[in-house]
Write an enzyme that holds these catalytic residues in place. Structure first.
Site, PDB file in Angstrom:
ATOM      1  N   SER A   1      84.710  59.472  51.324  1.00  0.00           N
ATOM      2  CA  SER A   1      85.999  59.880  50.738  1.00  0.00           C
ATOM      3  C   SER A   1      87.172  59.188  51.445  1.00  0.00           C
ATOM      4  O   SER A   1      87.256  57.971  51.367  1.00  0.00           O
ATOM      5  CB  SER A   1      86.188  61.392  50.620  1.00  0.00           C
TER       6      SER A   1
ATOM      7  N   HIS B   1     100.439  60.035  57.304  1.00  0.00           N
ATOM      8  CA  HIS B   1     101.836  59.665  57.045  1.00  0.00           C
ATOM      9  C   HIS B   1     102.651  60.188  58.225  1.00  0.00           C
ATOM     10  O   HIS B   1     102.542  61.372  58.564  1.00  0.00           O
ATOM     11  CB  HIS B   1     102.344  60.312  55.754  1.00  0.00           C
TER      12      HIS B   1
ATOM     13  N   CYS C   1      82.678  63.966  52.281  1.00  0.00           N
ATOM     14  CA  CYS C   1      81.613  64.560  51.477  1.00  0.00           C
ATOM     15  C   CYS C   1      80.297  64.439  52.230  1.00  0.00           C
ATOM     16  O   CYS C   1      80.135  63.571  53.079  1.00  0.00           O
ATOM     17  CB  CYS C   1      81.502  63.832  50.147  1.00  0.00           C
TER      18      CYS C   1
END
Lengths: 122, 122
Positions: free
Chosen positions: A61, A66, A81
């Protein structure tokens, strides 16, 4: 369950590190490794006057970071996952490497709508 | 508030579209546009035997899509910052373009830990 999605808010971080694109790249690579994930691609962007975004495409995944150096804040997602990955370990590494003095971690299970009625597991 | 993070589970999608890397790229570009976001970089990966991941680095944060064509499922995140973006519009476009017959949308506010005690706003 399809996957586990850790939503991590990092506060009171080291602002110099938050604004260091090379450091963010290296830290994402380390986070992928400790999570037991396979890093397939990594892109980063340095904003002007400050801030960095990093997105890691994993076989399992993704990881996103940020940063807002001016606020000492970073918004992090670690979504993995499979049963073999350990997103919590990636989160712990990010807390330490970015020297966050205060953080919040929520974990969502990602799954089909039928299965997510109890989505918030932590 | 730093940003708004839409967590979208798309079920009963068109499996052919979920497995079409070029289609996923185009759809992410469209989603960025309708959200009023600026797309700075876009990476995708086609998995074998099936599945696509797309990660869009936005000036305002990111969009991620992970697809499981064999289950007709896609896990989507649209995280945008600022008052000018409309992540809900991106989500609606993705529901329509991937022809999802059943979906779930949760919206989290992303912010410093002091501010996120009521993180789940929708």
């Amino acid at each position: 369950m399809i996957g586990k999605h850790c939503i991590l808010e990092l506060c009171e971080c080291n602002s110099v590190k938050l604004d260091d694109e090379a450091f963010i790249r290296t830290t994402i690579q380390m986070a992928s490794k400790v999570a037991g994930a396979q890093l397939l691609n990594l892109i980063t962007h340095k904003f002007v006057p400050q801030g960095v975004t990093g997105l890691a495409l994993l076989a399992e995944s993704h990881i996103s970071i940020h940063t807002w150096p001016e606020s000492g804040y970073a918004a992090v997602d670690v979504f993995t996952c499979g049963d073999q990955t350990m997103p919590d370990k990636a989160c712990q590494l990010l807390v330490e490497e970015l020297q966050s003095k205060r953080h919040s971690l929520k974990t969502l299970r990602r799954d089909t709508p039928v299965m997510i009625s109890n989505a918030l597991i932590n």
